[in-house]
Design a protein around this motif. Sequence first.
Motif, PDB file in Angstrom:
ATOM      1  N   LEU A  24       0.829  -1.201   0.000  1.00 48.22           N
ATOM      2  CA  LEU A  24       0.000   0.000   0.000  1.00 48.22           C
ATOM      3  C   LEU A  24       0.870   1.260   0.000  1.00 48.22           C
ATOM      4  N   LEU A  25       1.907   1.254   0.811  1.00 46.01           N
ATOM      5  CA  LEU A  25       2.819   2.397   0.912  1.00 46.01           C
ATOM      6  C   LEU A  25       3.397   2.781  -0.444  1.00 46.01           C
ATOM      7  N   TRP A  26       3.877   1.804  -1.191  1.00 46.52           N
ATOM      8  CA  TRP A  26       4.554   2.113  -2.450  1.00 46.52           C
ATOM      9  C   TRP A  26       3.574   2.379  -3.589  1.00 46.52           C
ATOM     10  N   LEU A  27       2.334   1.892  -3.461  1.00 50.37           N
ATOM     11  CA  LEU A  27       1.305   2.275  -4.422  1.00 50.37           C
ATOM     12  C   LEU A  27       0.974   3.764  -4.274  1.00 50.37           C
ATOM     13  N   ILE A  28       0.871   4.227  -3.030  1.00 50.52           N
ATOM     14  CA  ILE A  28       0.624   5.648  -2.778  1.00 50.52           C
ATOM     15  C   ILE A  28       1.806   6.480  -3.272  1.00 50.52           C
ATOM     16  N   HIS A  29       2.996   5.971  -3.088  1.00 53.71           N
ATOM     17  CA  HIS A  29       4.201   6.641  -3.566  1.00 53.71           C
ATOM     18  C   HIS A  29       4.121   6.883  -5.079  1.00 53.71           C
ATOM     19  N   VAL A  30       3.716   5.862  -5.801  1.00 52.71           N
ATOM     20  CA  VAL A  30       3.605   5.974  -7.262  1.00 52.71           C
ATOM     21  C   VAL A  30       2.514   6.983  -7.643  1.00 52.71           C
ATOM     22  N   LEU A  31       1.385   6.967  -6.914  1.00 50.74           N
ATOM     23  CA  LEU A  31       0.296   7.903  -7.194  1.00 50.74           C
ATOM     24  C   LEU A  31       0.758   9.346  -7.032  1.00 50.74           C
ATOM     25  N   ILE A  32       1.478   9.636  -5.970  1.00 54.06           N
ATOM     26  CA  ILE A  32       1.939  11.005  -5.728  1.00 54.06           C
ATOM     27  C   ILE A  32       2.949  11.432  -6.781  1.00 54.06           C
ATOM     28  N   LEU A  33       3.787  10.515  -7.213  1.00 52.01           N
ATOM     29  CA  LEU A  33       4.755  10.840  -8.253  1.00 52.01           C
ATOM     30  C   LEU A  33       4.075  11.282  -9.547  1.00 52.01           C
ATOM     31  N   ALA A  34       2.812  10.892  -9.718  1.00 55.38           N
ATOM     32  CA  ALA A  34       2.066  11.291 -10.915  1.00 55.38           C
ATOM     33  C   ALA A  34       1.719  12.768 -10.893  1.00 55.38           C
ATOM     34  N   GLY A  35       1.804  13.395  -9.689  1.00 53.18           N
ATOM     35  CA  GLY A  35       1.544  14.831  -9.605  1.00 53.18           C
ATOM     36  C   GLY A  35       0.754  15.183  -8.367  1.00 53.18           C
ATOM     37  N   ILE A  36       1.103  16.334  -7.727  1.00 52.35           N
ATOM     38  CA  ILE A  36       0.461  16.769  -6.489  1.00 52.35           C
ATOM     39  C   ILE A  36      -1.027  17.032  -6.695  1.00 52.35           C
ATOM     40  N   ARG A  37      -1.365  17.729  -7.794  1.00 52.81           N
ATOM     41  CA  ARG A  37      -2.766  18.100  -7.981  1.00 52.81           C
ATOM     42  C   ARG A  37      -3.631  16.858  -8.222  1.00 52.81           C
ATOM     43  N   GLN A  38      -3.109  15.894  -8.988  1.00 53.93           N
ATOM     44  CA  GLN A  38      -3.865  14.665  -9.229  1.00 53.93           C
ATOM     45  C   GLN A  38      -4.112  13.930  -7.915  1.00 53.93           C
ATOM     46  N   ALA A  39      -3.080  13.893  -7.070  1.00 56.52           N
ATOM     47  CA  ALA A  39      -3.229  13.231  -5.770  1.00 56.52           C
ATOM     48  C   ALA A  39      -4.244  13.969  -4.905  1.00 56.52           C
ATOM     49  N   ALA A  40      -4.264  15.309  -4.986  1.00 60.52           N
ATOM     50  CA  ALA A  40      -5.216  16.096  -4.200  1.00 60.52           C
ATOM     51  C   ALA A  40      -6.652  15.840  -4.655  1.00 60.52           C
ATOM     52  N   VAL A  41      -6.861  15.650  -5.949  1.00 59.30           N
ATOM     53  CA  VAL A  41      -8.196  15.326  -6.468  1.00 59.30           C
ATOM     54  C   VAL A  41      -8.665  13.981  -5.927  1.00 59.30           C
ATOM     55  N   VAL A  42      -7.780  12.985  -5.962  1.00 56.06           N
ATOM     56  CA  VAL A  42      -8.110  11.669  -5.404  1.00 56.06           C
ATOM     57  C   VAL A  42      -8.440  11.809  -3.927  1.00 56.06           C
ATOM     58  N   ASN A  43      -7.646  12.630  -3.211  1.00 55.32           N
ATOM     59  CA  ASN A  43      -7.875  12.836  -1.786  1.00 55.32           C
ATOM     60  C   ASN A  43      -9.254  13.440  -1.527  1.00 55.32           C
ATOM     61  N   THR A  44      -9.696  14.375  -2.368  1.00 57.56           N
ATOM     62  CA  THR A  44     -11.007  14.990  -2.204  1.00 57.56           C
ATOM     63  C   THR A  44     -12.117  13.954  -2.330  1.00 57.56           C
ATOM     64  N   ILE A  45     -12.010  13.080  -3.310  1.00 57.35           N
ATOM     65  CA  ILE A  45     -13.008  12.026  -3.515  1.00 57.35           C
ATOM     66  C   ILE A  45     -13.050  11.086  -2.323  1.00 57.35           C
ATOM     67  N   VAL A  46     -11.866  10.672  -1.851  1.00 55.64           N
ATOM     68  CA  VAL A  46     -11.776   9.753  -0.715  1.00 55.64           C
ATOM     69  C   VAL A  46     -12.320  10.408   0.552  1.00 55.64           C
ATOM     70  N   THR A  47     -12.076  11.722   0.722  1.00 54.78           N
ATOM     71  CA  THR A  47     -12.561  12.427   1.912  1.00 54.78           C
ATOM     72  C   THR A  47     -14.082  12.377   1.990  1.00 54.78           C
ATOM     73  N   VAL A  48     -14.751  12.611   0.885  1.00 54.80           N
ATOM     74  CA  VAL A  48     -16.216  12.531   0.854  1.00 54.80           C
ATOM     75  C   VAL A  48     -16.676  11.107   1.188  1.00 54.80           C
ATOM     76  N   ALA A  49     -15.988  10.116   0.632  1.00 51.42           N
ATOM     77  CA  ALA A  49     -16.370   8.715   0.841  1.00 51.42           C
ATOM     78  C   ALA A  49     -16.210   8.280   2.287  1.00 51.42           C
ATOM     79  N   LYS A  50     -15.230   8.847   2.986  1.00 44.74           N
ATOM     80  CA  LYS A  50     -15.001   8.377   4.356  1.00 44.74           C
ATOM     81  C   LYS A  50     -15.804   9.161   5.388  1.00 44.74           C
ATOM     82  N   ILE A  51     -16.259  10.369   5.040  1.00 48.22           N
ATOM     83  CA  ILE A  51     -17.089  11.135   5.975  1.00 48.22           C
ATOM     84  C   ILE A  51     -18.491  10.547   6.051  1.00 48.22           C
ATOM     85  N   ALA A  52     -18.988  10.034   4.941  1.00 47.54           N
ATOM     86  CA  ALA A  52     -20.369   9.536   4.885  1.00 47.54           C
ATOM     87  C   ALA A  52     -20.668   8.471   5.939  1.00 47.54           C
ATOM     88  N   PRO A  53     -19.834   7.420   6.116  1.00 47.28           N
ATOM     89  CA  PRO A  53     -20.135   6.416   7.137  1.00 47.28           C
ATOM     90  C   PRO A  53     -20.107   6.977   8.560  1.00 47.28           C
TER      91      PRO A  53
END
Length: 489
Positions: free
Chosen positions: A149-178
């Motif tokens: 999991l650690l190195w998968l996240i590493h690869v995602l961030i290497l793709a770009g800060i803004r792309q990672a921030a977009v993914v983070n926004t989606i995940v934030t909504v998904a985890k607040i709901a429960p």
Amino acid sequence: MATTDINVPIREKIATPASAKLRLGSLTALVIGSMVGSGVFSLPQNMAAGAGPLAILIGWAITAVGMLALVFVYQSLAVRRPDLDAGPYAYAKAGFGPFVGFNSAWGYWISAWVGNVSYAVIVFSALSYFFPAFGDGNTWQAVLGASILLWLIHVLILAGIRQAAVVNTIVTVAKIAPVVLFVGVVAVAFKLNVWTLDFSGLGNASLGPIAAQVKSTMLVTLWVFIGIEGASVFSARAERRKDIATATVLGFFTCLALYALVSLLSLGILSQPELAALKNPSMAGVLEAVVGPWGAVLINLALVISVVGAFLSWTLLAAEVPHVAGKDGTMPKFFGRESERGVPSTSLLITNLLVQAFLVITLFAQSTYQALFYIASTAILVPYIFSGAFAAKLALTGESYQGGERRTGPLVAGVLATIYGLWLVYAAGPAYLFMCAILYAPGIIFYVWARREGNQRVFHPVEAIIAVALVAVAILAVYEMWTGAVSAL
């Protein structure tokens, strides 16, 4: 003669492409995503383990005042000192010199990557509900899974800060709901007679007096609010400077409401001893008591999503601080290297290598999630304390204030935030302070490295005394742990 550079604006040294700028939504999601990780899912047990309902209420009241003061500190400083980026460490450096600034950056970094280790442990502890081989998140199977999991996240961030921030926004909504669903269901099932049973907690001799119970809640409440400065850390990447303050306030009040409701409503479902005996994530046990087994399944799945999101947020934060510090000479220059996509690739790699090393240590030391988050919470106190002190200093001296501008509010906020941080140092106790000293002391090597790179004077007299004292405490801590006087991980 060698000189210091504490007044050189960091902002002039960092250029962020317009395409990589973060808007209010992304900044707010970074704040909430950084705070809402594993902590909220373990709050019922973590709080009840050492306190009754009355002490928990007092603990939340103290935390609300202290953290709100810190929110106002970051809100004020973001607008008042727009030349300072990367939040906590930049404020400490500008206010109290390069060595204090370095230790704030170092401590924040330690807190971030140790916190990531705790996230890795808890996510596989949650998965053990479905796959028992993962145990408490510290078996070899769990460490292997966490490493992937650690190195998968590493690869995602290497793709770009803004792309990672977009993914983070989606995940934030998904985890607040429960979490919102949990609050709604438990509020309907709430039983006042259960909540008032041994309200003071004094009926349970193991909890101790009210003051001791309140003290036991402090690092838990701090842990769930770590990340409140997330927007400040990314201030150099903000599209509009004023969005930093707005994102910080929105994130704080959203999370305060959720956290207090989760911990207090749970005491109306199960008694304090029953909550204290739950396996983490304890929200699963509470919801299971209300709706049956599917409640535990839902919370364990939600925790996995939430922690993966927090893991992503905190990997971004952990890489950003040493990166900016390397750019402005606070840390060695190699931390400031970037990829062609503007990603802090070197600091990201070093950070994740340290996380990987500590994951292996958890396998042999059988370190628990709670021990790791206590260390992470204690390590971040230095940048928090000096952020509050810097705000108070500006208000006292009038620096950056216009003539006639009121300074009482910022002064009160700065003083309260500083006192709150010092109170937390006391509440942490010697074991975790000693562990942090061991982690802080090696940083002196990197500080000296950075100062010599910049051809600057290494220590002023007071800084030299602080450095010697830090090394002495670290040596004492190692001795105490070696002799067994203080437990380690």
